[in-house]
Design a protein around this motif. Structure first.
Motif, PDB file in Angstrom:
ATOM      1  N   ASP A 112      24.973 -27.521 -93.862  1.00  0.00           N
ATOM      2  CA  ASP A 112      24.419 -29.023 -94.133  1.00  0.00           C
ATOM      3  C   ASP A 112      23.069 -29.241 -93.134  1.00  0.00           C
ATOM      4  O   ASP A 112      21.986 -29.788 -93.814  1.00  0.00           O
ATOM      5  N   LEU A 113      23.088 -29.106 -91.939  1.00  0.00           N
ATOM      6  CA  LEU A 113      22.286 -29.813 -91.266  1.00  0.00           C
ATOM      7  C   LEU A 113      20.939 -28.920 -91.298  1.00  0.00           C
ATOM      8  O   LEU A 113      19.948 -29.549 -91.195  1.00  0.00           O
ATOM      9  N   GLU A 114      21.003 -27.661 -91.229  1.00  0.00           N
ATOM     10  CA  GLU A 114      19.998 -26.736 -91.333  1.00  0.00           C
ATOM     11  C   GLU A 114      18.984 -26.915 -92.592  1.00  0.00           C
ATOM     12  O   GLU A 114      17.837 -26.778 -92.931  1.00  0.00           O
ATOM     13  N   THR A 115      19.887 -27.331 -94.010  1.00  0.00           N
ATOM     14  CA  THR A 115      19.214 -27.543 -95.088  1.00  0.00           C
ATOM     15  C   THR A 115      18.429 -28.699 -95.024  1.00  0.00           C
ATOM     16  O   THR A 115      17.346 -28.837 -95.440  1.00  0.00           O
ATOM     17  N   GLN A 120      15.060 -27.117 -86.482  1.00  0.00           N
ATOM     18  CA  GLN A 120      14.925 -28.123 -85.397  1.00  0.00           C
ATOM     19  C   GLN A 120      16.275 -28.379 -84.632  1.00  0.00           C
ATOM     20  O   GLN A 120      16.439 -29.035 -83.712  1.00  0.00           O
ATOM     21  N   VAL A 121      17.246 -27.768 -85.469  1.00  0.00           N
ATOM     22  CA  VAL A 121      18.752 -28.180 -84.965  1.00  0.00           C
ATOM     23  C   VAL A 121      19.370 -26.933 -84.861  1.00  0.00           C
ATOM     24  O   VAL A 121      19.277 -26.015 -85.458  1.00  0.00           O
ATOM     25  N   MET A 122      20.390 -26.818 -83.794  1.00  0.00           N
ATOM     26  CA  MET A 122      21.246 -25.451 -83.518  1.00  0.00           C
ATOM     27  C   MET A 122      22.684 -26.015 -83.302  1.00  0.00           C
ATOM     28  O   MET A 122      22.841 -27.213 -82.513  1.00  0.00           O
ATOM     29  N   VAL A 123      23.384 -25.499 -83.991  1.00  0.00           N
ATOM     30  CA  VAL A 123      24.976 -26.223 -84.195  1.00  0.00           C
ATOM     31  C   VAL A 123      25.786 -24.976 -83.803  1.00  0.00           C
ATOM     32  O   VAL A 123      25.930 -23.815 -84.264  1.00  0.00           O
ATOM     33  N   ASP A 124      26.723 -25.567 -82.787  1.00  0.00           N
ATOM     34  CA  ASP A 124      27.828 -24.453 -82.458  1.00  0.00           C
ATOM     35  C   ASP A 124      28.936 -25.208 -81.936  1.00  0.00           C
ATOM     36  O   ASP A 124      29.154 -26.372 -82.238  1.00  0.00           O
ATOM     37  N   PHE A 125      29.981 -24.497 -81.669  1.00  0.00           N
ATOM     38  CA  PHE A 125      31.369 -25.106 -81.319  1.00  0.00           C
ATOM     39  C   PHE A 125      31.796 -24.567 -79.848  1.00  0.00           C
ATOM     40  O   PHE A 125      31.319 -23.596 -79.607  1.00  0.00           O
ATOM     41  N   ARG A 339      31.375 -33.388 -95.148  1.00  0.00           N
ATOM     42  CA  ARG A 339      30.451 -34.466 -95.608  1.00  0.00           C
ATOM     43  C   ARG A 339      30.679 -35.564 -94.662  1.00  0.00           C
ATOM     44  O   ARG A 339      29.621 -36.264 -94.297  1.00  0.00           O
ATOM     45  N   ALA A 340      31.743 -36.128 -94.339  1.00  0.00           N
ATOM     46  CA  ALA A 340      32.131 -37.106 -93.405  1.00  0.00           C
ATOM     47  C   ALA A 340      31.464 -36.843 -91.896  1.00  0.00           C
ATOM     48  O   ALA A 340      30.894 -37.764 -91.212  1.00  0.00           O
ATOM     49  N   LEU A 341      31.824 -35.722 -91.480  1.00  0.00           N
ATOM     50  CA  LEU A 341      31.714 -35.163 -90.256  1.00  0.00           C
ATOM     51  C   LEU A 341      30.149 -35.130 -90.162  1.00  0.00           C
ATOM     52  O   LEU A 341      29.433 -35.466 -89.172  1.00  0.00           O
ATOM     53  N   THR A 342      29.400 -34.509 -91.165  1.00  0.00           N
ATOM     54  CA  THR A 342      27.846 -34.183 -91.133  1.00  0.00           C
ATOM     55  C   THR A 342      27.146 -35.782 -91.118  1.00  0.00           C
ATOM     56  O   THR A 342      26.294 -36.041 -90.638  1.00  0.00           O
ATOM     57  N   GLY A 343      27.709 -36.916 -91.745  1.00  0.00           N
ATOM     58  CA  GLY A 343      27.250 -38.058 -91.889  1.00  0.00           C
ATOM     59  C   GLY A 343      27.390 -38.846 -90.414  1.00  0.00           C
ATOM     60  O   GLY A 343      26.348 -39.416 -90.100  1.00  0.00           O
TER      61      GLY A 343
END
Length: 354
Positions: A112-115, A120-125, A339-343
């Motif tokens: 979702d964020l890369e779309t 510009q963003v790097m997502v990991d856990f 969607r909630a977490l991404t928001g």
């Protein structure tokens, strides 16, 4: 994830021997509690030692607690905990369900964020206990060029033993960075309308699919010593409010829902009522033969939900005369949850990304 060295360049006007610098980006770390690497004795012992040595979790003085932990608890508990994990283990991937689900959640959030933001963003856990460690992911992000990092503990309700200790570990990792990135942490999010909507929708779906409509919804939260509440930890109040917000969103009367607490450990009094005892009381004393249980303190199904609720607590209810026990899974990687977490992430990234 692209190799940062492939996009690294030497800064303008820098000497030729200056190390290459990757392009600047923003990192997002999704954080959960943790998982053992395996169900064997030594894997379980390493994990439990790290978890139970955390003074946010067990705040007894070290001189008093560590001998008891090392010489007694950790000689026995890895066997019982290992057996519990084996009953829910993801044998296909040879990992705990929490690890599988957190990876899936992260992949969905990343997509979702890369779309929207591209590279510009790097997502990991990361995990607070076990692997992948928080330190390892902070190291990776800094090396990849993250000059800003948003740290998101996946605990809807704040507690010192969950949100705070996750943040502690994040800040410890930042202390070791030669070039420390700017940092933000995401606060509790149980009041987010999108989160409550997703939670309520999961209840509605479960009730619609049930052969018999449950007489009562038991909302079970992970427990903590009552003493922590008396010392100022607001977790208990946040849980009660979560239940109220869920009830209001569902349009239910107060008698259709109740709050309990699970995972009691040690001899002192914990937050009450205890889920395992309360479900038995409901069956024995109130004649409730058909209940549902949901666990909103957990963002992903784990040992406390798949084994404790769906096995131990179910057994307590049925042994007391209960007949129909419906466990409603955590939100996991449900699209409404993502969607909630991404928001929530986007709200906390304001000013960092265009």
């Amino acid at each position: 994830m692209p190799d940062a060295s492939m996009t690294a360049t030497c800064p303008a006007h820098a000497p030729k021997d200056h190390p290459k610098v990757p392009s600047a980006k923003v990192g997002v770390i999704i954080a959960n509690l943790g998982t053992p690497d395996g169900t064997d004795y030594w894997s379980m012992r390493r994990y439990l030692n790290e978890f139970l040595s955390d003074q946010r979790v067990i705040d007894y003085p070290k001189w008093k607690w560590q001998p008891l932990l090392q010489l007694i608890i950790l000689t026995k508990r890895p066997f019982s905990s290992g057996a519990a994990y084996r009953s829910i283990w993801n044998t296909e991937k040879d990992e705990s369900p929490l690890l599988t689900i957190t990876r899936d959640q992260t992949a969905a959030i990343r997509s979702d964020l890369e779309t929207r933001y591209g590279d510009q963003v790097m997502v990991d856990f990361a995990m607070r206990y076990g692997n992948p460690s928080t330190k390892s992911k902070v190291d990776e992000m800094v090396k990849a060029g993250c000059t800003k990092i948003l740290f998101f503990p996946l605990y809807p309700q704040y507690a010192g033993a969950t949100t705070a200790t996750a943040n502690d570990e994040f800040f410890r990792a930042l202390m070791e960075q030669p070039a420390q990135p700017a940092a933000r942490t995401v606060p509790e999010y149980f009041e987010s309308p999108e989160y409550i909507d997703a939670l309520a929708a999961s209840v509605e779906r479960a009730y619609e699919a049930a052969e018999k409509k449950p007489e009562l919804l038991v909302v079970s939260y992970h427990g903590m010593p009552k003493r922590y509440l008396m010392q100022g930890d607001p977790y208990h109040c946040k849980c009660q409010k979560t239940t109220r917000l869920l009830r209001e969103r569902l349009g239910w009367d107060e008698g259709q829902i109740t709050t309990t607490f699970q995972s009691v450990f040690g001899p002192e009094e914990w937050l009450k009522p205890y889920t395992v005892k309360e479900v038995a009381r409901l069956a024995e004393e109130e004649g409730k033969k058909n209940i549902a249980v949901i666990a909103p303190a957990f963002s992903a199904d784990c040992i406390e939900t798949l084994e404790e609720i769906n096995e131990e607590i179910r057994e307590s209810f049925e042994h007391a005369g209960g007949e129909d026990f419906l466990y409603i899974p955590c939100l996991n990687d449900d699209p409404a949850h993502i969607r909630a977490l991404t928001g929530i992430i986007e709200e906390n990234l304001k000013g960092w990304l265009a």
